[in-house]
Design a protein around this motif. Structure first.
Motif, PDB file in Angstrom:
ATOM      1  N   GLY A  87      95.870  47.196  64.325  1.00 49.85           N
ATOM      2  CA  GLY A  87      95.552  48.365  63.518  1.00 49.85           C
ATOM      3  C   GLY A  87      95.654  49.682  64.254  1.00 49.85           C
ATOM      4  N   VAL A  88      95.976  49.641  65.558  1.00 51.02           N
ATOM      5  CA  VAL A  88      96.108  50.902  66.298  1.00 51.02           C
ATOM      6  C   VAL A  88      97.409  51.598  65.905  1.00 51.02           C
ATOM      7  CG1 VAL A  88      94.742  50.051  68.246  1.00 51.02           C
ATOM      8  CG2 VAL A  88      97.230  49.890  68.321  1.00 51.02           C
ATOM      9  N   VAL A  89      97.464  52.876  66.183  1.00 56.16           N
ATOM     10  CA  VAL A  89      98.655  53.665  65.859  1.00 56.16           C
ATOM     11  C   VAL A  89      99.840  53.183  66.689  1.00 56.16           C
ATOM     12  CG1 VAL A  89      99.691  55.976  65.996  1.00 56.16           C
ATOM     13  CG2 VAL A  89      97.366  55.681  65.123  1.00 56.16           C
ATOM     14  N   PHE A  90     100.955  52.986  66.015  1.00 59.61           N
ATOM     15  CA  PHE A  90     102.216  52.641  66.673  1.00 59.61           C
ATOM     16  C   PHE A  90     102.999  53.931  66.835  1.00 59.61           C
ATOM     17  CE2 PHE A  90     106.746  51.451  66.264  1.00 59.61           C
ATOM     18  CZ  PHE A  90     106.857  50.669  67.395  1.00 59.61           C
ATOM     19  N   GLY A  91     103.350  54.272  68.067  1.00 65.26           N
ATOM     20  CA  GLY A  91     103.982  55.559  68.351  1.00 65.26           C
ATOM     21  C   GLY A  91     105.444  55.668  67.985  1.00 65.26           C
ATOM     22  N   LEU A  97     112.323  52.850  64.085  1.00 61.48           N
ATOM     23  CA  LEU A  97     111.879  52.948  62.700  1.00 61.48           C
ATOM     24  C   LEU A  97     112.146  54.355  62.185  1.00 61.48           C
ATOM     25  CD1 LEU A  97     108.467  51.050  62.915  1.00 61.48           C
ATOM     26  CD2 LEU A  97     110.715  50.161  62.289  1.00 61.48           C
ATOM     27  N   PRO A  98     112.191  54.524  60.856  1.00 62.33           N
ATOM     28  CA  PRO A  98     112.397  55.879  60.321  1.00 62.33           C
ATOM     29  C   PRO A  98     111.349  56.844  60.877  1.00 62.33           C
ATOM     30  CG  PRO A  98     112.561  54.240  58.577  1.00 62.33           C
ATOM     31  CD  PRO A  98     112.094  53.512  59.806  1.00 62.33           C
ATOM     32  N   GLN A  99     111.768  58.060  61.171  1.00 66.33           N
ATOM     33  CA  GLN A  99     110.886  59.049  61.783  1.00 66.33           C
ATOM     34  C   GLN A  99     109.835  59.540  60.793  1.00 66.33           C
ATOM     35  OE1 GLN A  99     110.940  60.170  65.165  1.00 66.33           O
ATOM     36  NE2 GLN A  99     112.099  58.271  65.172  1.00 66.33           N
ATOM     37  N   HIS A 100     108.583  59.558  61.248  1.00 62.40           N
ATOM     38  CA  HIS A 100     107.444  60.075  60.499  1.00 62.40           C
ATOM     39  C   HIS A 100     106.494  60.706  61.489  1.00 62.40           C
ATOM     40  CE1 HIS A 100     108.260  58.451  56.479  1.00 62.40           C
ATOM     41  NE2 HIS A 100     108.748  57.387  57.099  1.00 62.40           N
ATOM     42  N   ARG A 101     105.509  61.406  60.980  1.00 63.47           N
ATOM     43  CA  ARG A 101     104.510  62.039  61.839  1.00 63.47           C
ATOM     44  C   ARG A 101     103.720  60.978  62.599  1.00 63.47           C
ATOM     45  NH1 ARG A 101     100.523  60.287  59.157  1.00 63.47           N
ATOM     46  NH2 ARG A 101     100.278  60.405  56.929  1.00 63.47           N
ATOM     47  N   ARG A 102     103.164  61.369  63.727  1.00 64.31           N
ATOM     48  CA  ARG A 102     102.349  60.443  64.519  1.00 64.31           C
ATOM     49  C   ARG A 102     101.156  59.998  63.684  1.00 64.31           C
ATOM     50  NH1 ARG A 102     101.383  57.784  68.829  1.00 64.31           N
ATOM     51  NH2 ARG A 102      99.381  57.798  69.885  1.00 64.31           N
ATOM     52  N   GLY A 103     100.847  58.719  63.743  1.00 63.02           N
ATOM     53  CA  GLY A 103      99.740  58.165  62.978  1.00 63.02           C
ATOM     54  C   GLY A 103     100.178  57.497  61.687  1.00 63.02           C
ATOM     55  N   TYR A 104     101.460  57.637  61.340  1.00 66.03           N
ATOM     56  CA  TYR A 104     101.975  57.035  60.111  1.00 66.03           C
ATOM     57  C   TYR A 104     102.064  55.517  60.239  1.00 66.03           C
ATOM     58  CZ  TYR A 104     105.182  56.029  56.258  1.00 66.03           C
ATOM     59  OH  TYR A 104     105.756  55.520  55.121  1.00 66.03           O
ATOM     60  N   TYR A 105     102.483  55.025  61.408  1.00 64.33           N
ATOM     61  CA  TYR A 105     102.667  53.597  61.616  1.00 64.33           C
ATOM     62  C   TYR A 105     101.481  52.988  62.365  1.00 64.33           C
ATOM     63  CZ  TYR A 105     107.627  54.222  60.444  1.00 64.33           C
ATOM     64  OH  TYR A 105     108.802  54.509  59.816  1.00 64.33           O
ATOM     65  N   HIS A 106     101.144  51.742  61.993  1.00 64.52           N
ATOM     66  CA  HIS A 106     100.113  50.969  62.684  1.00 64.52           C
ATOM     67  C   HIS A 106     100.690  49.596  63.011  1.00 64.52           C
ATOM     68  CE1 HIS A 106      97.778  54.106  60.739  1.00 64.52           C
ATOM     69  NE2 HIS A 106      96.921  53.937  61.734  1.00 64.52           N
ATOM     70  N   GLU A 107     100.273  49.049  64.136  1.00 60.01           N
ATOM     71  CA  GLU A 107     100.827  47.769  64.578  1.00 60.01           C
ATOM     72  C   GLU A 107      99.793  46.660  64.502  1.00 60.01           C
ATOM     73  OE1 GLU A 107     100.932  46.893  69.005  1.00 60.01           O
ATOM     74  OE2 GLU A 107     101.254  49.068  68.960  1.00 60.01           O
ATOM     75  N   TYR A 108     100.292  45.445  64.274  1.00 60.19           N
ATOM     76  CA  TYR A 108      99.448  44.262  64.147  1.00 60.19           C
ATOM     77  C   TYR A 108     100.117  43.104  64.876  1.00 60.19           C
ATOM     78  CZ  TYR A 108      97.696  47.238  60.456  1.00 60.19           C
ATOM     79  OH  TYR A 108      97.198  48.309  59.767  1.00 60.19           O
ATOM     80  N   THR A 109      99.316  42.289  65.520  1.00 64.20           N
ATOM     81  CA  THR A 109      99.810  41.141  66.270  1.00 64.20           C
ATOM     82  C   THR A 109     100.102  39.979  65.329  1.00 64.20           C
ATOM     83  OG1 THR A 109      98.417  41.795  68.107  1.00 64.20           O
ATOM     84  CG2 THR A 109      99.277  39.541  68.150  1.00 64.20           C
TER      85      THR A 109
END
Length: 150
Positions: A87-91, A97-109
């Protein structure tokens, strides 16, 4: 070792050193030996079929490993997640991945059977938390992605 052997080894190192300096200067200026631009192997490996992203195709949830399907269900439910970093922010530092503002993507194991650590498999989702309509699957620790589509 004889003096001749020592001179021969020194000559090899000098030639290799000169070649390394030439490569370093060419890399620094961005100009190849034949006048063209230098493209690193990393850049070539990260080029995607679609020039706007590094996403190489799609995958249906049914085609994912069972652990990935379970992770998608956890994302949709909002947790609880088995790993603290889920659930942390993926940079998107790889810019695949398509460009978006920081905080748009989250990663999961996505757990890997028999792995002693988190393994290399991840799902990265964009947009609001609990939404799984804009998710990507990576089985090689962010070197490549496939869009997860229904």
């Amino acid at each position: 070792m004889t003096r001749a052997g020592t001179r021969e080894r020194a000559g090899k190192w000098l030639r290799h050193g000169a070649l390394a300096a030439l490569v370093a200067v060419a890399g620094w200026t961005g100009i190849g030996l034949h006048g063209g631009p230098i493209v690193s192997s990393v850049a070539l490996a990260r080029q995607a079929p679609d020039a706007s992203t590094g996403v190489s195709g799609t995958v249906a949830p049914a085609q994912l490993p069972p652990e990935a399907a379970a992770t998608l269900k956890l994302i949709e439910a909002g947790g609880p997640y088995p790993y603290p970093k889920d659930g942390v922010v993926f940079g998107n530092f790889e810019r695949l991945l398509p460009q978006h503002r920081r905080g748009y993507y989250h990663e999961y194991t996505v757990p890997t059977p028999r792995a002693r650590n988190r393994g290399a498999r991840r799902i990265v989702c964009g947009g609001a938390v609990k939404r799984i309509d804009n998710c990507f699957y990576s089985d090689d620790h962010y070197n490549s992605f496939k869009r997860i589509v229904e």
